[in-house]
Design a protein around this motif. Structure first.
Motif, mmCIF file in Angstrom:
data_model
loop_
_atom_site.group_PDB
_atom_site.id
_atom_site.type_symbol
_atom_site.label_atom_id
_atom_site.label_comp_id
_atom_site.label_asym_id
_atom_site.label_seq_id
_atom_site.Cartn_x
_atom_site.Cartn_y
_atom_site.Cartn_z
ATOM 1 N N LYS A 68 0.853 -1.193 0.000
ATOM 2 C CA LYS A 68 0.000 0.000 0.000
ATOM 3 C C LYS A 68 0.887 1.241 0.000
ATOM 4 C CE LYS A 68 -3.925 0.341 2.208
ATOM 5 N NZ LYS A 68 -4.971 0.474 3.266
ATOM 6 N N THR A 98 -0.022 7.359 -0.945
ATOM 7 C CA THR A 98 -1.170 7.987 -1.602
ATOM 8 C C THR A 98 -2.428 7.158 -1.404
ATOM 9 O OG1 THR A 98 0.272 8.979 -3.275
ATOM 10 C CG2 THR A 98 -2.066 8.792 -3.808
ATOM 11 N N GLY A 114 -3.846 7.602 1.944
ATOM 12 C CA GLY A 114 -4.355 8.928 2.254
ATOM 13 C C GLY A 114 -3.510 9.712 3.243
ATOM 14 N N VAL A 115 -2.197 9.429 3.291
ATOM 15 C CA VAL A 115 -1.333 10.105 4.274
ATOM 16 C C VAL A 115 -0.251 10.949 3.602
ATOM 17 C CG1 VAL A 115 -1.730 8.334 6.019
ATOM 18 C CG2 VAL A 115 0.212 8.107 4.454
ATOM 19 N N GLN A 167 -2.963 6.997 9.169
ATOM 20 C CA GLN A 167 -4.133 6.701 8.353
ATOM 21 C C GLN A 167 -5.403 7.035 9.126
ATOM 22 O OE1 GLN A 167 -2.474 2.500 7.228
ATOM 23 N NE2 GLN A 167 -4.221 2.924 5.893
#
Length: 395
Positions: free
Chosen positions: A246, A249, A252-253, A331
């Motif tokens: 993962k 991006t 979402g961090v 996160q």
């Protein structure tokens, strides 16, 4: 009177269970139900038995290693998992995935060998026979689900699985192993000699399983990496020579990890401590050579440098020998944004809040500015983008 009544009920149920069902009209016996619909001479009960034995052994290995992985990720109160040897999970999960992939050709061959039995005539002779066939159908369905969903997980094709893979894979594994034991209890291993053609078929299936193992094991067994032609991951491909599941991006961090106001909070019995990156780098730094071992089967060993978790725990006022730490990611959500580090790993000097990978600052996709790295834990529990550590002492 009660005993007599119970005996009568059992007798009636037994007669019902064993009594013949009405035979379907003969004109319905067409297509795959007609006599001689499957003329292949390669099928035999001996071949089916040997394939079943091999497949059963593969499923047993997968079940034990998969159950172990599940317990590590979702530990019940009685479960204990050590921090040493550092490569134990790397071995067990690699074995789980390699054996699971090798079982694919065994399962296909096994189903091919028994396929004509789906069209026996009559389809159900008695209620008991119908129930037995239903149990076999459950075994086949569970086997296909486990192999197919496992392969989809290895290749991270989650769009084709409208369910949480880990939970579904775990519970269907119990269904599979139970159905397999029941099936084995009603069958016996055939000892008949096989013809040369059948023996060649059996060897071919074994060779296919062996080649799949050989061409995928390189994602775990480093000397075989150059020939890992079927492996979805190469252990040296990715940022800083390490695979990524993962990205920052995707999590979402990307903005939060580069915020100048970033602080890592360490909360313990004496209150909260706040560390910016300069403060973390000013603490004693330690280096450890540890593997990342992912549930998808790939693993890679790297050199990590950072602050020992036990040192941060001590600064927070807790005894590292008897402390548990909850490590939280930046996160906003996700099933694994929080990882609980048991005391066995907290006190291990190889457990780090890593700041560097192979001498360089962590790449964003590897957890910059700080990530957890501990020996003998699944990669999904090696929390990236650490924002908070909450420490508590065990009683």
């Amino acid at each position: 009177m009660v005993r007599h009544s119970r005996a009568a009920v059992i007798s009636r149920l037994t007669r019902y269970w064993l009594s013949p069902l009405p035979a379907p009209p003969g004109r319905w016996r067409r297509g795959p139900w007609r006599p001689g619909a499957f003329p292949s001479g390669l099928r035999s009960t001996a071949l089916t038995s040997r394939l079943g034995m091999w497949l059963g052994l593969a499923f047993a290995v997968c079940f034990v290693t998969g159950l172990l992985s599940h317990l590590i990720q979702h530990p019940p109160g009685w479960f204990w998992w050590p921090s040493r040897p550092i490569r134990l999970y790397q071995v067990t999960q690699g074995l789980h995935v390699i054996t699971g992939l090798a079982s694919a050709p065994l399962l296909v061959a096994k189903l091919w060998s028994v396929y004509p039995r789906l069209f026996t005539w009559p389809p159900a002779r008695t209620v008991g026979h119908a129930a037995e066939r239903g149990a076999v159908a459950a075994l086949v369905a569970a086997s296909l689900f486990q192999v197919v969903s496992g392969i989809l997980n290895i290749f991270q094709t989650y769009a084709l699985m409208p369910f949480f893979f880990t939970a579904a894979h775990h519970w269907v594994a119990w269904l599979l192993i139970g159905a397999m034991l029941i099936h084995l209890g009603t069958r016996r291993l055939r000892s008949e000699r096989m013809s040369p053609d059948r023996r060649r078929l059996l060897l071919g299936v074994g060779a296919a399983a062996g080649l799949i193992t050989l061409f995928t094991a390189g994602q775990t067994v480093r000397p075989l990496a150059p020939i890992a032609l079927l492996a979805p991951r190469r252990p040296n491909e990715g940022p800083q020579g390490l695979p990524v599941n993962k990205t920052a991006t995707a999590a979402g961090v990307a903005a939060a990890i580069h915020d100048p106001a970033y602080r890592m909070i360490v909360a313990g019995p004496t209150g909260e401590l706040s560390f910016d990156l300069a403060a973390l780098n000013a603490l004693p730094q330690h280096t450890a050579i540890l593997p990342i071992a992912c549930v998808e089967g790939w693993s890679s060993t790297a050199t990590w440098t950072g602050v020992r978790l036990r040192d941060l725990v001590a600064l927070a006022g807790a005894d590292p020998e008897h402390a548990v730490a909850e490590v939280e990611s930046l996160q906003a959500g996700g099933r694994y944004r929080v990882s609980t580090v048991a005391s066995e790993h907290v006190r291990d000097p190889l457990t780090l809040i890593a700041l560097r990978l192979r001498g360089d600052l962590l790449h964003a996709d590897h957890g910059y500015p700080a990530r957890l790295i501990a020996p003998n834990r699944p990669g999904v529990l090696q929390t990236k983008w650490v924002g908070r550590i909450t420490v508590r002492e065990e009683s």
